[in-house]
Design an enzyme around this catalytic site. Structure first.
Site, PDB file in Angstrom:
ATOM      1  N   ASN A   9       0.857  -1.113   0.101  1.00 56.13           N
ATOM      2  CA  ASN A   9       0.068  -0.067  -0.009  1.00 56.13           C
ATOM      3  C   ASN A   9       0.736   1.209  -0.040  1.00 56.13           C
ATOM      4  OD1 ASN A   9      -1.745   2.047   0.471  1.00 56.13           O
ATOM      5  ND2 ASN A   9      -2.442   1.212   2.503  1.00 56.13           N
ATOM      6  N   LYS A  11       0.027   4.053  -0.284  1.00 51.86           N
ATOM      7  CA  LYS A  11      -0.632   5.395   0.384  1.00 51.86           C
ATOM      8  C   LYS A  11      -0.422   6.541  -0.263  1.00 51.86           C
ATOM      9  CE  LYS A  11      -0.135   3.054   4.963  1.00 51.86           C
ATOM     10  NZ  LYS A  11      -0.285   3.187   6.286  1.00 51.86           N
ATOM     11  N   HIS A  95      -9.681   0.562   5.287  1.00 56.35           N
ATOM     12  CA  HIS A  95      -8.528   0.937   5.983  1.00 56.35           C
ATOM     13  C   HIS A  95      -8.548   1.953   7.272  1.00 56.35           C
ATOM     14  CE1 HIS A  95      -4.269   2.244   6.623  1.00 56.35           C
ATOM     15  NE2 HIS A  95      -3.816   1.124   5.820  1.00 56.35           N
ATOM     16  N   GLU A  97      -6.959   4.275   8.228  1.00 61.30           N
ATOM     17  CA  GLU A  97      -6.834   5.787   7.805  1.00 61.30           C
ATOM     18  C   GLU A  97      -8.013   6.282   7.216  1.00 61.30           C
ATOM     19  OE1 GLU A  97      -3.024   5.286   5.654  1.00 61.30           O
ATOM     20  OE2 GLU A  97      -2.076   4.734   7.671  1.00 61.30           O
ATOM     21  N   GLU A 167      -5.129  -5.425  10.483  1.00 55.14           N
ATOM     22  CA  GLU A 167      -4.249  -4.324  10.618  1.00 55.14           C
ATOM     23  C   GLU A 167      -4.571  -3.516  12.178  1.00 55.14           C
ATOM     24  OE1 GLU A 167      -2.087  -2.880   6.621  1.00 55.14           O
ATOM     25  OE2 GLU A 167      -4.213  -1.632   7.347  1.00 55.14           O
ATOM     26  N   GLY A 173       2.720   2.099  10.943  1.00 54.47           N
ATOM     27  CA  GLY A 173       3.456   3.126  10.896  1.00 54.47           C
ATOM     28  C   GLY A 173       4.322   3.468  12.161  1.00 54.47           C
ATOM     29  N   SER A 213       3.654  -2.570  10.159  1.00 53.37           N
ATOM     30  CA  SER A 213       5.143  -2.417  10.485  1.00 53.37           C
ATOM     31  C   SER A 213       5.835  -3.820   9.942  1.00 53.37           C
ATOM     32  CB  SER A 213       5.578  -2.195  11.903  1.00 53.37           C
ATOM     33  OG  SER A 213       5.032  -1.048  12.097  1.00 53.37           O
TER      34      SER A 213
END
Ligand code: 13P
Length: 250
Positions: A9, A11, A95, A97, A167, A173, A213
Site C-alpha cells: 500500500n 498510500k 483501511h 486511515e 491491521e 507506521g 510494520s
C-alpha cells in the site's frame, strides 16, 4: 486453497515516475514464492503502473479507495467502473486511515464493497483495533463487530472475491509489530468467526493478511503462522528491494 499474497500500500507517496520505477523493479525481482503480489497505488499512477506491469499476471494492480456511489455529481470521487477501465483488479476498503481521518463508517464501507463487487473488482477489506481496545483486551469483540457490521451481510459467492487484512492500528507506521503469536491468534479468531457465520470451507479458503510494520526482517516469521496468508505492507513497500524480499518470504 487460499492464496499467499503480498500487497503493498503506497498510500500518498511517490510521483508517477517513482511509482513506475518501483513497479518495474518488482517485475524484475524474484517474487515467485508468493501466489500473488498486489500493488495498491494512487489513482494518478494507475494507468502508468498498469503499463509497467503489462503481461505480469503474477502482479495485480489495486486502487486505495473508490466511491460508494455508481456515478453522478460527486466532484473528486472515483467510481468502480472507472477503476475497471483503468485495469484495476483489487481495491482497499476499510483501511483505518480512511475510517479515522475521513470518517468512513460501516454504511459507507458496505456501499463501497457493493460498488466494487458489482463490477468484478475484488476487495481487500481492512479491519483492526486501536491501542486502547487492545489494552482493555477487547480486541476480539471489536474485530467481530467490524466483521458483523461491514462484511457479514455478503453472500458466500461475494466473499469469494474478498481478501481480509488485519491491521492493528497501534502497529501501523509505528515500528511496533504485533508478535507472530498475536497475529496468529487474531487471524485464527477471524477465521473461526467466518466458519461460524458461513461454513468451514469458506473460512479455510479466505486469505487473511497481516498489516502493521511488516518489514523484510520480520515477514518470514509472521507469514509462517498457520492462519497468516501474507501481508499488507506500507512503508517497506516503497523500497523495491525490501518489498521484493517480503514477497519472497513465504
Ligand atoms: P506500515 O507497514 O507502514 O506500518 O503500514 C501498514 C499499512 O497501513 C498498510 O496498509
Amino acid at each position: 486453497m487460499r492464496k499467499k499474497i503480498a500487497a503493498g500500500n503506497w498510500k500518498m507517496h511517490t510521483t508517477i515516475e517513482e511509482g513506475v520505477s518501483l513497479a518495474t523493479a518488482l517485475c524484475q525481482a524474484d517474487t515467485a514464492s508468493s501466489d500473488r503480489v498486489i500493488l495498491c497505488v494512487p489513482f494518478t499512477h494507475l494507468a502508468a503502473v498498469a503499463k509497467a506491469l503489462d503481461r505480469q499476471a503474477h502482479i495485480a494492480l489495486a486502487a486505495q479507495n473508490l466511491s460508494s456511489q455508481a456515478q453522478g455529481a460527486y466532484t473528486g470521487e472515483v467510481s468502480a467502473s472507472m477503476l475497471v477501465s483503468a485495469k484495476v483488479e483489487f481495491v482497499l476498503v476499510g483501511h483505518s486511515e480512511r475510517r479515522t481521518l475521513f470518517n468512513e463508517d460501516s454504511a459507507m464501507l458496505r456501499g463501497k464493497i457493493a460498488q466494487a463487487l458489482s463490477v468484478g473488482i475484488k476487495v481487500i477489506y481492512c479491519l483492526g483495533e486501536p491501542l486502547e481496545i487492545r489494552q482493555a483486551e477487547a480486541h476480539e469483540a471489536f474485530v467481530l463487530d467490524q466483521l458483523q457490521n461491514d462484511l457479514f451481510h455478503l453472500s458466500e459467492a461475494d466473499l469469494a472475491n474478498v481478501v481480509i487484512a488485519y491491521e492493528p492500528i497501534w502497529a501501523i507506521g509505528t515500528g511496533l509489530t504485533a508478535s507472530p503469536q498475536q497475529a496468529q491468534d487474531m487471524h485464527a479468531f477471524i477465521r473461526a468467526s467466518l466458519a461460524n457465520q458461513y461454513n468451514q470451507a469458506l473460512a479455510n479458503d479466505m486469505s487473511i493478511l497481516y498489516g502493521g510494520s511488516v518489514k523484510a526482517g520480520n515477514a518470514r516469521e509472521i507469514f509462517s503462522q498457520p492462519d497468516v496468508d501474507g501481508g499488507l505492507v506500507g512503508g517497506a513497500a516503497l523500497v523495491a528491494e525490501d518489498f521484493a524480499a517480503i514477497c519472497a518470504s513465504f
